[in-house]
Scaffold this active site. Structure first.
Site, PDB file in Angstrom:
ATOM      1  NE  ARG A 171      -3.336   0.230   2.931  1.00 18.74           N
ATOM      2  CZ  ARG A 171      -4.540   0.686   2.563  1.00 18.74           C
ATOM      3  NH1 ARG A 171      -5.301  -0.043   1.783  1.00 18.74           N
ATOM      4  NH2 ARG A 171      -4.974   1.855   2.983  1.00 18.74           N
ATOM      5  NE  ARG A 230       5.923   8.804  -3.993  1.00 16.12           N
ATOM      6  CZ  ARG A 230       5.190   9.180  -2.964  1.00 16.12           C
ATOM      7  NH1 ARG A 230       5.744   9.790  -1.932  1.00 16.12           N
ATOM      8  NH2 ARG A 230       3.898   8.974  -2.964  1.00 16.12           N
ATOM      9  NE  ARG A 278      -5.221  -5.293  15.879  1.00 13.42           N
ATOM     10  CZ  ARG A 278      -4.758  -5.662  17.059  1.00 13.42           C
ATOM     11  NH1 ARG A 278      -5.185  -6.791  17.624  1.00 13.42           N
ATOM     12  NH2 ARG A 278      -3.880  -4.908  17.700  1.00 13.42           N
ATOM     13  NE  ARG A 300      -3.306   6.449  12.420  1.00 18.53           N
ATOM     14  CZ  ARG A 300      -3.831   6.310  11.215  1.00 18.53           C
ATOM     15  NH1 ARG A 300      -3.175   6.727  10.153  1.00 18.53           N
ATOM     16  NH2 ARG A 300      -5.005   5.748  11.050  1.00 18.53           N
ATOM     17  CD  GLU A 355      -5.495   5.471  14.727  1.00 22.69           C
ATOM     18  OE1 GLU A 355      -5.903   6.613  14.390  1.00 22.69           O
ATOM     19  OE2 GLU A 355      -5.227   4.590  13.904  1.00 22.69           O
ATOM     20  CE1 TYR A 360      -6.696  -1.116   5.100  1.00 21.70           C
ATOM     21  CE2 TYR A 360      -4.866  -2.647   4.902  1.00 21.70           C
ATOM     22  CZ  TYR A 360      -5.361  -1.432   5.303  1.00 21.70           C
ATOM     23  OH  TYR A 360      -4.520  -0.537   5.904  1.00 21.70           O
ATOM     24  CG  ASP A 386      -7.783   2.407   0.256  1.00 21.44           C
ATOM     25  OD1 ASP A 386      -7.707   2.251   1.488  1.00 21.44           O
ATOM     26  OD2 ASP A 386      -6.819   2.249  -0.509  1.00 21.44           O
TER      27      ASP A 386
HETATM   28  N1  UDP Z   1       2.734   0.786   8.233  1.00 21.55           N
HETATM   29  C1  UDP Z   1       3.853   0.706   9.037  1.00 21.55           C
HETATM   30  N2  UDP Z   1       4.399   1.837   9.542  1.00 21.55           N
HETATM   31  C2  UDP Z   1       3.889   3.053   9.310  1.00 21.55           C
HETATM   32  C3  UDP Z   1       2.756   3.164   8.481  1.00 21.55           C
HETATM   33  C4  UDP Z   1       2.198   2.019   7.951  1.00 21.55           C
HETATM   34  O1  UDP Z   1       4.315  -0.393   9.321  1.00 21.55           O
HETATM   35  O2  UDP Z   1       4.425   4.044   9.836  1.00 21.55           O
HETATM   36  C5  UDP Z   1       2.174  -0.458   7.684  1.00 21.55           C
HETATM   37  C6  UDP Z   1       1.031  -0.994   8.537  1.00 21.55           C
HETATM   38  O3  UDP Z   1       1.112  -2.400   8.551  1.00 21.55           O
HETATM   39  C7  UDP Z   1      -0.184  -0.548   7.770  1.00 21.55           C
HETATM   40  C8  UDP Z   1       0.295  -0.620   6.337  1.00 21.55           C
HETATM   41  O4  UDP Z   1       1.664  -0.219   6.396  1.00 21.55           O
HETATM   42  O5  UDP Z   1      -1.281  -1.393   7.980  1.00 21.55           O
HETATM   43  C9  UDP Z   1      -0.485   0.236   5.390  1.00 21.55           C
HETATM   44  O6  UDP Z   1      -0.492   1.570   5.886  1.00 21.55           O
HETATM   45  P1  UDP Z   1      -1.676   2.555   5.570  1.00 21.55           P
HETATM   46  O7  UDP Z   1      -1.241   3.908   6.003  1.00 21.55           O
HETATM   47  O8  UDP Z   1      -2.112   2.343   4.176  1.00 21.55           O
HETATM   48  O9  UDP Z   1      -2.818   2.046   6.552  1.00 21.55           O
HETATM   49  P2  UDP Z   1      -4.256   2.721   6.832  1.00 21.55           P
HETATM   50  O10 UDP Z   1      -4.281   4.079   6.208  1.00 21.55           O
HETATM   51  O11 UDP Z   1      -5.269   1.809   6.212  1.00 21.55           O
HETATM   52  O12 UDP Z   1      -4.328   2.754   8.319  1.00 21.55           O
END
Ligand code: UDP
Length: 382
Positions: free
Chosen positions: A176, A180, A252, A282, A303, A351, A353
């Site tokens: 996901r 870069r 979750r 976060r 969170e 999952y 979006d």
């Molecule tokens: N992830 C991570 N560290 C981060 C951000 C994301 O390990 O700092 C991993 C985590 O497993 C997450 C996945 O990357 O479920 C996808 O992140 P995304 O931000 O897409 O998750 P969402 O927005 O659905 O919470």
């Protein structure tokens, strides 16, 4: 039910339910939309905080991002979008870094001054070349980033968020996030991005605002409520629909501690805490999602994530091996159900979006409307 005669019953007033109801309404078909909560918009719900006036993403941050032009046009029919680019930061014991991994992250992490080509070549030496096709989250991260970056930014965060070993999760969850080799620190790679300036709840209120749509809140679904409707579109959890007869699907849930401060708390909307020693995943500072607004105070949500239990709001479908096996059983039951269609993140246990959710709801609404037109009152074929 107070709004008979409606033709369709739609369970859930999130994006899925609202968009289907609107498509049907525009085809001349009435529906009643139920939601067990006291508000519409599901987990996208936003509300003005009475204390500070800040627009809160009540169930966590939602940043609209899509490559689907028709979906972008659709949401813009109902809302004005403010330009918002998500520039996520990560606090670690080695400092604050930029996510997703980009040239700034790499140069800072390795103490280098790499050009894009140099960074790419260097990262290739850190990645694990023995992994040909990544079979899970961890293998994908080790293949593309190597152990140091994986353990600093992904392992702990993922274990906290998903409550499971990253080897149990699909590689698609890791994929996901882009990697870069330039200084682009936009969290998303999508063409269209933004946040509705009056909030998601107002957007969804406008989608539902049609004479052929009746909305009934504070109403939990029970099978008997489908009586009298020719078809039900169910966007709640599929295992709950079947009263968990094949067992619970793993989800979750997310919960927050709220703090109010004055000024600017962290200087950014999303600050991730990837280390496992920190219990939260976060901190989200909501006013930064609306940079076009001015507020002296600020609201911060810290969170946390945990396994869902009885009555919890559901957020992330885990889709572990046992879950997928159970899901297959539920799908067999669903196929034998000509008068119910399952839709959305919870209804299909994927999952999804927001943009894909809307695209699928638009497609289903069109299909059901078309079939109903052809079949008269006998109802749509699946
Ligand atoms: N992830 C991570 N560290 C981060 C951000 C994301 O390990 O700092 C991993 C985590 O497993 C997450 C996945 O990357 O479920 C996808 O992140 P995304 O931000 O897409 O998750 P969402 O927005 O659905 O919470």
């Amino acid at each position: 039910m107070t709004h008979k005669p409606s033709t369709f019953l739609i369970v859930g007033a999130g994006f899925s339910g609202a968009v289907v109801a609107r498509e049907l309404a525009e085809a001349g078909i009435a529906s009643t939309v139920l939601d067990r909560r006291s508000h519409i918009a599901g987990n996208c719900h936003t509300e003005r905080d009475p204390e500070t006036g800040i627009l809160l993403h009540r169930y966590g941050p939602h940043i609209f991002n899509t490559n689907l032009e028709d979906v972008w046009e659709y949401v813009n029919r109902f809302a004005e979008f403010g330009p918002f680019v998500n520039r996520v930061k990560a606090t670690t014991s080695r400092g604050v870094f930029s996510l997703p991994v980009n040239l700034h992250t790499l140069n800072q992490f390795y103490g280098k001054t790499f050009s894009p080509a140099e960074a790419k070549a260097y990262l290739a030496t850190r990645g694990d070349p023995s992994i040909d096709e990544a079979r899970n989250f961890e293998e994908a991260a080790l293949k593309h980033l190597g152990r140091d970056l994986y353990e600093t930014f992904f392992r702990g965060y993922t274990r906290k968020q998903w409550g499971t070993d990253p080897r149990e999760l699909p590689a698609s969850v890791f994929q996901r996030l882009p990697i870069r080799f330039d200084y682009n620190d936009n969290y998303y790679d999508k063409t269209y991005q933004g946040i509705p300036s009056a909030g998601y709840t107002e957007l969804i209120r406008r989608i539902l605002d049609h004479p052929l749509i009746a909305v009934q809140l504070n109403t939990s679904y029970a099978r008997a409520l489908s009586n009298g409707f020719i078809h039900t579109v169910y966007t709640g959890a599929i295992d709950q629909f079947y009263e968990y007869c094949e067992g619970h699907l793993g989800y979750r849930t997310v919960y927050w501690d709220r703090e109010t401060h004055s000024g600017d708390y962290q200087g950014v909307a999303c600050m991730n805490y990837p280390e496992e020693s920190i219990p939260w995943t976060r901190k989200v500072e909501h006013k930064h999602f609306a940079p076009w607004e001015t507020h002296d105070q600020t609201v911060v949500f810290t969170e946390y994530s945990k396994e869902s239990g009885e009555g919890d709001d559901l957020f992330y479908p885990k889709r572990l091996k046992a879950d997928k096996e159970r899901l297959a059983h539920y799908q067999i039951l669903a196929q034998q159900e000509p008068r119910v269609t399952f839709l959305g993140r919870l209804g299909t246990y994927r999952y999804l979006d927001m943009d894909i959710t809307i695209a699928e709801a638009l497609a289903l609404g069109k299909k059901l409307g078309h079939q109903l037109g052809q079949n008269g009152i006998s109802g749509p074929e699946k």
